[in-house]
Enzyme design. Structure first.
Site, PDB file in Angstrom:
ATOM      1  N   GLY A   1       0.886  -1.115  -0.021  1.00 20.52           N
ATOM      2  CA  GLY A   1      -0.097   0.097  -0.013  1.00 20.52           C
ATOM      3  C   GLY A   1       0.840   1.308   0.100  1.00 20.52           C
ATOM      4  O   GLY A   1       2.063   1.075   0.310  1.00 20.52           O
TER       5      GLY A   1
ATOM      6  N   SER B   1       1.547   5.677   4.403  1.00 23.76           N
ATOM      7  CA  SER B   1       0.590   6.166   5.388  1.00 23.76           C
ATOM      8  C   SER B   1      -0.939   5.340   5.411  1.00 23.76           C
ATOM      9  O   SER B   1      -1.823   5.878   5.872  1.00 23.76           O
ATOM     10  CB  SER B   1       0.185   7.639   5.407  1.00 23.76           C
ATOM     11  OG  SER B   1       1.292   8.669   5.829  1.00 23.76           O
ATOM     12  N   ALA B   2      -0.945   4.435   4.696  1.00 20.35           N
ATOM     13  CA  ALA B   2      -2.112   3.411   4.436  1.00 20.35           C
ATOM     14  C   ALA B   2      -2.393   2.780   5.708  1.00 20.35           C
ATOM     15  O   ALA B   2      -3.533   2.142   5.713  1.00 20.35           O
ATOM     16  CB  ALA B   2      -1.912   2.508   3.042  1.00 20.35           C
TER      17      ALA B   2
ATOM     18  N   LYS C   1      -0.107   0.105   6.852  1.00 21.85           N
ATOM     19  CA  LYS C   1       0.546  -1.183   6.532  1.00 21.85           C
ATOM     20  C   LYS C   1       1.247  -1.713   7.837  1.00 21.85           C
ATOM     21  O   LYS C   1       0.865  -2.944   8.315  1.00 21.85           O
ATOM     22  CB  LYS C   1       1.504  -1.239   5.416  1.00 21.85           C
ATOM     23  CG  LYS C   1       0.684  -0.816   4.242  1.00 21.85           C
ATOM     24  CD  LYS C   1       1.921  -0.850   3.012  1.00 21.85           C
ATOM     25  CE  LYS C   1       3.047  -0.060   3.315  1.00 21.85           C
ATOM     26  NZ  LYS C   1       2.629   1.647   3.213  1.00 21.85           N
TER      27      LYS C   1
ATOM     28  N   ASP D   1      10.356   0.541   4.965  1.00 26.23           N
ATOM     29  CA  ASP D   1      10.914   1.847   5.700  1.00 26.23           C
ATOM     30  C   ASP D   1      12.242   1.224   6.601  1.00 26.23           C
ATOM     31  O   ASP D   1      12.924   2.329   6.842  1.00 26.23           O
ATOM     32  CB  ASP D   1       9.845   2.300   6.804  1.00 26.23           C
ATOM     33  CG  ASP D   1       8.897   3.198   6.320  1.00 26.23           C
ATOM     34  OD1 ASP D   1       8.783   3.555   4.902  1.00 26.23           O
ATOM     35  OD2 ASP D   1       7.724   3.202   6.812  1.00 26.23           O
TER      36      ASP D   1
END
Length: 172
Positions: A10, A13-14, A16, A37
């Site tokens: 995604g 900021s979805a 996940k 990340d």
């Protein structure tokens, strides 16, 4: 079929990572949460930068490190660790294919984490740790031509609800 790897794809900021954490809490055995990340955090800073509209700019050697990281994550799954991959398929289907090739032979549950651009933008602003515009830019492009076993929408369901839907699909 017992799933070895759950791939959560995604945009920024979805939700996940939050879904992945909730999923770890729901599953009966420990699973590792490996996110793009984290790869960005440990890679040389010169390999990832951001454009004025929030676009991700990858350096020349990024794909080499990404391939090595993906191979390492796959090796952990092959060694018996359950692995949840939190990723952002910037190249849509091409990104999925790169990931699929690394996970060859493993049982993978492909999960699309959808989030409306408006909800993702609001989360991005609240976080304050992402370039402005990144969430809206990625909200749909990361899903382009990607094949999923399951899709969840984190703009209409909580992270816990999304994780429960995923856990229900796992034979663990």
């Amino acid at each position: 079929m017992t799933v070895d790897v759950v791939v959560l794809n995604g945009g920024s900021s979805a939700g996940k990572t939050s879904i992945g954490r909730c999923l770890q809490d729901l599953l009966p055995r420990p699973w590792l949460l490996m996110g793009v990340d984290r790869l960005i955090e440990v890679a040389p800073a010169s390999l990832v930068s951001y454009g004025p509209s929030g676009e991700v700019v990858l350096g020349e050697s990024w794909r080499e490190l990404e391939t090595a990281w993906s191979a390492g994550v796959a090796a952990m799954a092959r060694a018996g660790a359950g692995v949840i991959i939190d990723d952002v398929f910037l190249d849509g289907a091409a990104s999925q294919e790169r990931t699929r090739s690394q996970l060859y032979g493993l049982h993978v549950l492909w999960v699309g984490v959808h989030c409306s651009p408006e909800a993702a933008t609001a989360r991005e602003l609240a976080r304050g740790d992402r370039p402005a515009g990144m969430a809206a830019l990625q909200a749909t492009v990361v899903h382009r031509d990607v094949d999923y076993d399951l899709v969840v929408d984190s703009s209409t369901a909580s992270a816990e609800e999304c994780a429960r839907r995923i856990a229900d699909r796992l034979d663990v």
